[in-house]
Every structure is written in structure tokens, then in C-alpha cells.
Design an enzyme around this catalytic site. Structure first.
Site, PDB file in Angstrom:
ATOM      1  N   CYS A 146     -41.179  26.100  -8.421  1.00 53.69           N
ATOM      2  CA  CYS A 146     -41.202  26.554  -9.810  1.00 53.69           C
ATOM      3  C   CYS A 146     -39.858  26.407 -10.509  1.00 53.69           C
ATOM      4  O   CYS A 146     -39.793  25.950 -11.665  1.00 53.69           O
ATOM      5  CB  CYS A 146     -41.664  28.004  -9.893  1.00 53.69           C
ATOM      6  SG  CYS A 146     -40.766  29.130  -8.817  1.00 53.69           S
ATOM      7  N   HIS A 153     -38.733  31.763 -15.846  1.00 54.82           N
ATOM      8  CA  HIS A 153     -37.484  31.539 -15.127  1.00 54.82           C
ATOM      9  C   HIS A 153     -36.415  31.035 -16.095  1.00 54.82           C
ATOM     10  O   HIS A 153     -36.608  30.046 -16.800  1.00 54.82           O
ATOM     11  CB  HIS A 153     -37.670  30.476 -14.042  1.00 54.82           C
ATOM     12  CG  HIS A 153     -38.461  30.922 -12.855  1.00 54.82           C
ATOM     13  ND1 HIS A 153     -38.907  32.214 -12.685  1.00 54.82           N
ATOM     14  CD2 HIS A 153     -38.877  30.238 -11.749  1.00 54.82           C
ATOM     15  CE1 HIS A 153     -39.568  32.294 -11.528  1.00 54.82           C
ATOM     16  NE2 HIS A 153     -39.568  31.127 -10.948  1.00 54.82           N
TER      17      HIS A 153
END
Lengths: 365, 365, 365, 365
Positions: B155, B255
Site C-alpha cells: 500500500c 497514507h
């Protein structure tokens, strides 16, 4: 508490603010200092401190401070003070602090205003208390009436330079330093500080002026005196490149920094073990001087993979100790590591109090 | 919804887990795919999905999935599937996925197990869908019964490489790349994932295996094919040095990465404006192919100082767009910037669905 | 988007604030309304909205609003508006809104200032849209130039009364109602709203004026008209006792309330199942009227023990649906339950937009 | 530290868990107790404690505990202990604790298993230490070999009953009590405890078994002995109705409770001022007995509208003091108030240590 002939009389400027409140807590029942004067805005002046301040600390307001009647931030009210701690906002600190100095008062300030003057020590007390020695030279050459100012460094700079000092002493200068910070919200004060809606389930990848402060102040804190021993010689960009990226994160207290660094001497780069041992063995001068607040263990080197963590590690040595973890080799520079420091203790008011302890131990106040 | 002769039949492995739940949401009412089979552990098999799963998404469980009876993760149950999405844990993914491939099934997997095989495409669909072309060569040389696997990247790698792709295309290769990540907790799943007591008022400066994944996967995603066009030639450390520092932060989704980078060609380093324009102008191939989920704006370049922020910016283009802010010069490398990506969309299940859309558009399924 | 002869022209007062921003989002691409005028402080007037507002929503600023030049909050600028939505702070709303009414403009306001006037409808659109009918009587008896005002209820009151309405309709009046609220911080706006340091790892067990609002407004929203059908007859304390305890909690959006209630008729107290079925079966009038934003399912009754939860359930029916869980018997009153509502949608701007849709459907604008 | 002939030898069961870790912290350098034995699962037995435990406290692991070799939870290893503190999970506590009692050992347990036995004291040490006197009767009638057990109450019950005790003593019994709790996550332990994704930007309106515990335990803690002075006579529902609604909130430590109550004697209901004064004046028996950990101020009555707050007030009297704020009249019952207590100190391990101090002061160990 009072009556001790050895105690120095002290005051606090900006006493109702978040830094001022921390000064009051740390100066309560202090063996070296007797807190006598609290200065704040005209709006607060004339009130008892307990009525003037919106006390927001996790410890109760010390009873000796509660009844002190707040005064305005004018030198005449602080004439008896051996040292005055300033938690003033930068908007006011410049002129008020200068006025105090001109009136022969000695200031230890958390404000940024005077940090960059070449003859003003910018001190992290567990790092460069030797910079205070310039005050001897300075005092000798000046009239009796002029006080001095010592500046506390920016909070995220304080934690950063703590482990750098022993490394540089042992392995020589760095030439590249990068840090990405994850900074607690207490550093922004509380009126209003960081809005809740900005920081809940969120990151703010920006703190105004902070990156520049880190990149600049690091070069002063690690620098030598000039030839005349009366000014500081900032490290140049050629000597040390510093790059900072600063973030505000949902943490109450404790700045975490992800750091990478490279030593200048490419032929004698230490090993990871040497770096860790150097950090573990470091004893700061403030501790050697017997200062009350000095950390017994200056740098706590943590071996667990997932440490340091702010909630668990920020209170080492009452917030005067700095934690370092994950020391490892870096594919780009020499080493990576994670540094954690308590931003309101070693990064602000606590540094101020320890600086004053050092000033007393060195006979400078 | 069914009945369309164009729709591909699809299934999901690990359907009750957090990645599996996301696959189900994204495949609901999808114009290209008809979700028919849900595989999970023997404990769940035989139950209706609504009874087997502890549904923890902010959207309601799609009604078409609720009544599907869960099966075990065995190839025979998925025989009709044109493509199977795998949200399996790494503990199980290796052998199960291999078993599916051996039985002629095509997998798009979020698990790490097959990512590093030289003939397996590791794809961020807004970055390197051209890597899927290797499947043509591969298929031609193999028996009819053997399926293929495409791996979704880690990710935090997905968000990182998104803006790198157009920069490298336009200004040539990088030779140094550093990232410090501030990663959301949803990436760790929810059984149990990150314990609350570890992440409330806290940072965890470590995510197991994550730094190595970023440092390795970046070199594959940005790499060329070998001479025979049947394997990937990983970039070497001499070609590209990558250094990552990974943190878990109290953010639910999204993120954030603080990135610095240097171009290899020291004579033609672009300006900040050129970098920003290059990012703004980038249109990913998936969009050009008309894929349903492809972002209209691949990279959102933000000009405000304090952006991107995960709570505000993570849902750009339904989580398939990546936001970049604070593009500025770096005292150490060439540029610093902040990258934000939605870790469960472009960083996981969403990438899987878009990869499958590309496979369909390219006639590979 | 414009050009439709059926669309009503609308404006927003307090357009740069948090409620104003929500109005703009909800009015973007709205089938009934054409947003034409944005009013804010003199400081913002004259600027394009995109330059005047510090946009802090998770959705992008709608392009049709971005270029509108902001005006001051004066009636002449809103003369063409069929209805004006007010997101003004209470400090300004009283006089500005009165000025607009006096100039024949119709207001739907989120401010508290006019809520307690006996001839002003205080409306939760999924609960008491019938209260709007008083406007017919009122309009008939007044000169053409005078506009009307409809007040949106306090946010925590809106969620509370939603499930009460069908219960009271079916099982008769309540005589005791208690609620302890756990309220999201978005309700406090963002300049500065709730300071981060007050809400991180913390609860604030107080919201100024909130408990009184709940205890008072509930009695108006559930009350009948007077005999002349031109004023509202507040329920008395003898008819309904309401007790509220309000807390601010570290949640971005979504107010949770722990409620207990007792029916007046002690002989026909329904069972838990009857209560749940009554809630499930409730269809609000706004939905029957075909209003665009009305929730298809007004009350979502959840059977899992640990629901509703704000992060998972606040967006039901785009925030216009209310979730109720843990319906169970109470040792003290009749029933306990947990109610969750989206404070910025059904608790504020969203209610305003749905009220206006109802006004249009009823021919009142 | 050892060597003092007055010190009692103590051990801890479940030493590696979160309650066990707290016991170890609180027993470090304790003037009354000498920690000698640490018991945990067979997996940990044989290891040094520092190697067996995943230490997750904000204070460092006490050096005297670090090197103790962990043993299994068998009575023979604890034979020298005057008292054994149990932090065992309920899954194991029932049989292990019974085994210890049968072997003549005295237990102070945080587990729920024995709380409801009619001859077992369920004690909040700042509330009902008089309940320990039953042990005299019990001991007299039993063989020398049989030990006793004292149970620590459920955490949210402990905070709730603390201010009730002085009120009931002074103004007579309550007949109705309601509480809605906002409970910290540390109460759920850390392996895994509350998952982060469940509690970030969220509320969980349910804690398994908690409401029943509050409703039941309150009736035992406030009850009298039976006529024979050897069992406790639980208050009946006719005497006291208790209704609890329990929520998990994003707070690390400190349970907040919104409470309402009614006195049985309707003719002599005190005033708000009388209630507050009664709370302020309360001195718990443990303090009068001179117990080391007893709070100097048992109940802290706060006058600020927005207090108590967990982050600011949870550490009063080292977590042994309870804070009460917002005492005011209630439209439904007599009074509303907000109570805050430290769930891991007065709500768990801290209560256990103070109970043992009382046992020693009373000569019961």
C-alpha cells in the site's frame, strides 16, 4: 520553601499561557529558585493568578503560585529577579524582552525573537551548555546595567540535536542530516492551538516556520565560537546540509523524528554498535554539574523494534531524557534512527529551567 | 445486474477479511464484473456471507453479496471465474494461490507472496499497467491449463510511485529516493489489527517488513522488462537507492508520505514548476483505456501549504487519485514533497479491481 | 444546471463558515435549487468564493460556487432568492435574519436566535414537517412584503426526536425522557471550534447551552398547534420531563445518544419488539412527498449489540437516516436505546435543505 | 528495600498481563509489601520477567521485578506469600484462585469470578473497607488452612460508588441511580484489547457484561451484612433501581460517568450545596487508617463547568482520588453529576493494593 539564602528569585513572563503554566509547574518547590513574580497581559494584571489563568495542566496549580497577584510585563515589577523566564508569544517577546535586558534583567526565553543574534546563546541544556560561557566574555565588556538573554531552542530542534552531540564529539562532524518530524499538538499552545477538527483522524503536513527553524538552529547549536570568543559562528551549508519535513500528528505530548545522517569523515564511519554505545554512554554536562533537573540518563537507547513511542517513552527522566530507537544503517546516508523528546519539557519550559540551573551552577546568575 | 454477456465472472478469496470486504464493496454493481463466488476459511464455508462476515465497512453490505453461500478456497469452486481476487493473509496465500494458478485460474492478489517472482507483474494500475503485457509472452509459452497471477503492490509503495512515474518518464530516472511514511491503521486489517491502546495519543515507528517492501517494490514497479520480454529486470541499488522509514499513526484511512528525491541527470534537473506541471498533466493509461474506476485526475497537485491531509483529501477520484502537496526544493536532494494516497483503494483492493479492468480492456481475460 | 424553470433561486448567509460550506455542498447540482448568492462578512465581500473561504470539506469545492463573488449579508443582494439558507453565527443571525424577513425574504436558519418564538416553526424535516403548515395561516394574516423564517433544530435534538416521533404517534406521549450525548466536534465549527488539546485522549463533559436546548426544543418539536392554528403550544414539564447530559467526544462527525424513555400510558406500554417494529416501519412525510434528500429508510434499527457506531453508521441514507440500536428494557424507565445521527446533515445544513425541499413540495415557496 | 521485618511478602498472578503489570508498578518500593513471586502461564514460566512480559507501561519496568523468574500459577510457588494479587483473566481465575484459597492463601483479585458469592467481600477501598470485617467472622469459623479472597469491584462501578457512599451516609439511601459511562480503552487490556480501527474517530456503545456488573455490584457494595454477620445482604431492586448504559470511547485512561440519582427520603432531599459539601468533606477510612496509598482528598469537587476531564483530572491523588463535577439539579431525578475515576488505579490494580494495605492495617494479614 522561601527563606533559603541560596535560592534565586525568579519570575515568569507570559505566565498565563501554555509555556508559562509549565514554567510555574516546574518552578514549584524547586530547590534553586523561588518564584515570586508572574507577568501577563494588562487584562490579567491585578488578578490573583488562579483567577487570571485558565489552568490546563494535568497537575494541579501549585498553591504557592495560585495567590500571586499577576503584574504587567514591565521591568520594574521584576527588579528583584535573578532570572526571568519568558513564555511570551513571539508577537510580544521581541520588545518586552529587549526592555528587560536594557534594564539589567537576565532572561531565559522560549520565544524565537532573539535566537539568531550572533552574541545570544541558543541552548539545549543537555547539549551545548558550554555556549553559555560566552556570557562571561559578554558581561566583562559591558556596563553593569545590561542584562543578558539566553534562548531556548525550538522544540523539535532540541530533540534532534540531543543524540547528535555525543556522535559529533566522538566521530566528528556530520555533513548531511535529514529529519521528518511527527509533532505533538501541545507545542502549539491552547488558545486555540491546533483545532480539533484539523487533527482528529488526520495529519497536517505543515507547521509554519518549523522546517526553517530546524535547518537553521541546528547549525547554531552545533557551532563553535568565533575567534574573539564573543559571537557564534554558524555552520555553513557547505559544512552541514540539513533538511526537515514537519508534520503535526494526533499526539498530545512528545515529538517523534525519523532521522538520517551522514558523517563527514567517509573513512572512519562508525558501526551501528558504536553509534548505540556512544549514545548510551553520553552523560550531559548539566548532570555532571549536579543540576537538579538534569537527566541521569541523557539518551535512552531502545532495542525493541517498535520504540520509542510517545505515549510510553516521553516521560523518561521526567521529560529531560531523550529516547532513541531503531538505529540502523541507511541505504542513502550512514544511519537512520527514531528520536523521541518531550516537547514541553526538554523542548520548551523544562529546558529553560535547566538552563537557569546551569547558569546558577556556573555562577552566571 | 447479471445477464450481461460482456461481464466477467469473478470471485474473491479471503472474502470475510478487511481486504475481502473492500473487494466486495468495489465489485458491487460493477459494469465489468459479476461477483459470483466468495471463498473463506472452512469455519465460514457453508454459511451465507452475511452470517459469516463481521462486516465493518462504512457502506452497507451489498445485498447481492449478502446471500452468497461462502465456499472454501479451493479451485473447483472458482472454476467459472474469469478472474479471482485474493485478499488472503500471507500465511495462506502462497499455497492457495499457487493451487489456483496450477488449475488454470487467473489471480489478482493483494498478498505479498508472489510479488518478487521475476515473471509476475507487480502492478500499480495508475503507474505500470504496461507490465501486464508480459502476460502475453508468458501465456504463449505455456500450457493452456496454467493461469496467471498479477500482484498488487504494497500500500505505501503504491502511493509513492504514482507521482514518480510521470517524473521519470519526463525527466529521466531518479538515483535517490527517501520516504518517511505516516500510515493509517486500516492497512493492518481488523482482527485485531493495531490495538487501540497502541495508537491512541501515540505513534508506532515501525511496521514489520514495510520498509523493505517499499525499498524493494519501488525498484520492480519502475523497472523495464528483460531482453526476452518474459521477466522483469529489477533496478539495482546502483541505479536507484531507496530509503524508507515507516510509522503507524492515528489515522483511519490514508497514507501520508514525506518524500525527497534526486534525478540522475544532474545537468537537466527540472524546476519546481516543471515538476508540478508534469504531475498535473499526467493522465494514466487506465484512464485512456476507458477503465471504469480509473481516476480522471491521476495526481492532484495541491498549492495550499498545509495539504494534502488524509481526512480531507483521501477520497479524491473515489480513492483512485493521489494527492501531492508542498513540492519544494530540498537542501539535500532535489525536491521534497508530501504524497497522500488511499491505502485501501489505490493501495489495496481498489488497485486489484482496476487491474482487472485493465486486463479486460487489454483482452488478457 | 440552470435554466430549469422549476428551480428555485437560493442563497446562503454565512457562506464561508462550516455550516455555510455544508449548505454549498448540498445545494450543488440540486434538482430543486439554483444557488445564486453567497453572503458573508464585509471582509469576504467582493472576493470570489474560492478566495474568500478556507474550504475544509472532504468533498472538493463545487465549481459552480467557486467563482461566485461573495456579497455582504444585506437583503438587497438576495432579492431574487425564493429561499435563503442561514449558517450565520448566533452573534449576527438575530438582526440580519430579522432584516431579511422584514424585506420579504424567506429564511431557513441553523441559528438558535428565532427558535423559541411561538409562531416560528422549529423543524426536523424527518419528524415534524407538518409544523410548516402554520406558515399558511401566518402568511394569510400578514402583508405581502413580510417573509417567514423556519428554524432548524439544535443538532443533538434532531437525532433524539427522530425515533420519538413514530413511537409517540403509535404508543402515545412520553412523560419522561433522558439522554446522555456523546457529540462530535464538527458541530462546533472550525474557527477554531474545539481545540485539539481539549479533545485528544479526552472528553469534555459540557457544551454551553446544549442541555437546555435539548430539554426545551424537544418540547416544541413534539408539540401541537394552539387553538387558533397560528402558534405552537410548548409541552409543559408536567406533560414531558426531559433531562440531558452533554459531552464532547473525540469523534469527527456523528452524535451518539444514550436515551431512556417512559410512556405516559402505564397500561399499554409496548414490548421491545413493538418498539423496534414501529421504528423500522416509519416512513417520514418528506419521503412520501418525494423530496430529493428524504431518506428511504428514516430509522435504521440495528440488531448487533455494539451498534450504532459513528464511524460506521453516520452516513446511512447520505446522513439523513438515523440509526437506533440496543433497544432494551430499562430498570428505571421503560426502554433504553442508543441513537446515532449525522450532526452536520440531519442535525444542521442537511435539515435545512430538506426543509426547503418540503416547502417547495408543499407550495410554501 | 527488603529486610524490613514488617513487610508482608506478596505475589502476583497473571503478572504479564495489563493488570499484572500495574500491580508490579504499584508494588515497587512499597513500604508495606515485598514483591517476591510472579506467576503467569506455563509459556512464561521459567523466564525472567523482563523476558516474559511485553512491558507496556509509561513507567519503566522496576528493576527489582525485572529479574524475578516467573513461575506457574500454582499454590506451592506462593506458599510464603501473606497475600497474592490476582490479575488473571476470568477464563482462568475461577479455578486457580479457588485452588489458592483451598491451600490457605489469601487473594485480592481483580477477576469477576468470585464477586457474587455471598460471603466474599466486594470492596472499593475508598468506599466500603468495613466489608472486610466479615473476614474475621469467617476466619473464626474455619480451619486454619483455608485462605480468603477479597474481590476488587468492576472498574466503572468503583468510580460510581465513590461519591455515593458519603451521600448515602449523610442523606440516607438512594432509590434510583442511572449512569451512562464513557470508558477508557485501557480497561480492556492490550492483547489485543479494543482494536484501533474500532475506536479511532468512533464510539462503541457496548461493553460486554458491563451494564449488568454496574447494576449488580452497586447493590452489593452499598449493602449491609446479614444478621449473622457472615454474609452480605444484596440490596433489592425495590430498594435501589440501577440503570447503566456503557460506552467505550477514545480515551486511554479514565472513566467518565454521567450520573443521575434520587434519594429515597422525599422529604429531606438535600440542596446542591449540601451535596457538594458532603462530597468535599468526605475522608475515607483508608486514609484515617494511615494507609500508604489512600487519597488525602477522596472526592475532588470541581466547580468549573467543563470538568472533570479524563486527560486533566485522572491522576488526582495518584489515581486514588475521584473527581466530581457539574453537580446540579435534575428535571427527572434529584441530581445530575459527572464522575471521573482512574480505571486502572482505583478501578483495578490500585484498589487491590490499597485493599491489601487496609487488610494489613486491620491485622487481617
Amino acid at each position: 520553601m522561601s527563606g533559603s539564602t541560596n535560592k534565586k528569585i525568579v519570575g515568569v513572563l507570559g505566565a498565563t499561557g501554555s509555556v508559562g503554566q509549565r514554567f510555574i509547574l516546574l518552578l514549584s518547590n524547586h530547590p534553586d529558585f523561588d518564584l515570586k513574580v508572574l507577568g501577563a497581559s494588562p487584562r490579567s494584571a491585578g488578578k490573583k493568578y488562579i483567577d487570571a489563568a485558565n489552568w490546563k495542566q494535568t497537575d494541579l496549580l501549585p498553591s504557592n503560585a495560585a495567590d500571586i497577584v499577576v503584574v504587567e510585563c514591565k521591568p520594574e515589577h521584576f527588579a528583584d529577579c535573578d532570572v526571568v523566564f519568558s513564555g511570551l508569544d513571539a508577537d510580544y517577546a521581541g520588545s518586552i524582552e529587549q526592555d528587560f535586558i536594557n534594564n539589567g534583567l537576565n532572561i531565559v526565553s522560549n520565544a524565537k525573537n532573539h535566537r539568531r543574534l550572533p552574541d545570544v546563546p541558543l541552548v539545549v541544556p543537555i547539549v551545548n551548555p558550554d555556549h553559555l560561557d560566552i556570557l562571561k566574555n559578554r558581561k566583562a565588556t559591558q556596563g553593569k546595567k545590561k542584562g543578558f538573554i539566553v534562548c531556548i531552542s525550538n522544540c523539535s530542534t532540541a530533540g534532534l540535536v540531543a543524540p547528535l552531540k555525543p556522535l559529533v564529539e566522538k566521530f566528528g562532524p556530520l555533513d548531511i542530516l535529514t529529519t521528518t518530524t511527527l509533532q505533538a499538538i501541545s507545542g502549539a499552545g491552547f488558545s486555540p492551538g491546533v483545532p480539533g477538527i484539523d487533527i482528529l483522524d488526520n495529519i497536517v503536513p505543515y507547521i509554519g516556520g518549523e522546517e526553517d527553524k530546524i535547518e537553521w538552529e541546528t547549525k547554531k547549536i552545533l557551532c563553535p565560537l568565533n575567534a574573539n570568543k564573543n559571537e557564534f559562528d554558524l555552520l555553513t551549508n557547505d559544512e552541514l546540509k540539513v533538511s526537515a519535513q514537519c508534520n503535526r500528528v494526533p499526539v498530545s505530548d512528545g515529538h517523534t523524528e525519523c532521522v538520517a545522517l551522514r558523517f563527514k569523515d567517509r573513512k572512519n564511519v562508525p558501526s551501528v554498535e558504536q553509534v548505540k554505545n556512544c549514545l548510551k554512554e553520553y552523560v550531559c554536562d548539566a548532570y555532571k554539574l549536579g543540576c537538579h533537573s538534569a537527566p541521569k540518563q541523557t539518551i535512552h537507547v531502545l532495542e525493541q523494534n517498535d520504540r520509542p513511542q510517545p505515549r510510553l517513552d516521553r516521560n523518561r527522566d521526567n521529560g529531560y531524557g531523550v529516547s532513541v530507537g531503531r538505529v540502523r544503517e541507511d541505504p542513502v546516508l550512514d544511519f537512520k534512527m527514531v528520536i523521541l523528546s518531550h516537547n514541553t519539557i526538554i523542548g520548551a519550559a523544562g529546558s529553560g529551567v535547566l538552563i537557569a540551573e546551569i547558569l546558577k551552577a556556573k555562577g552566571l546568575i
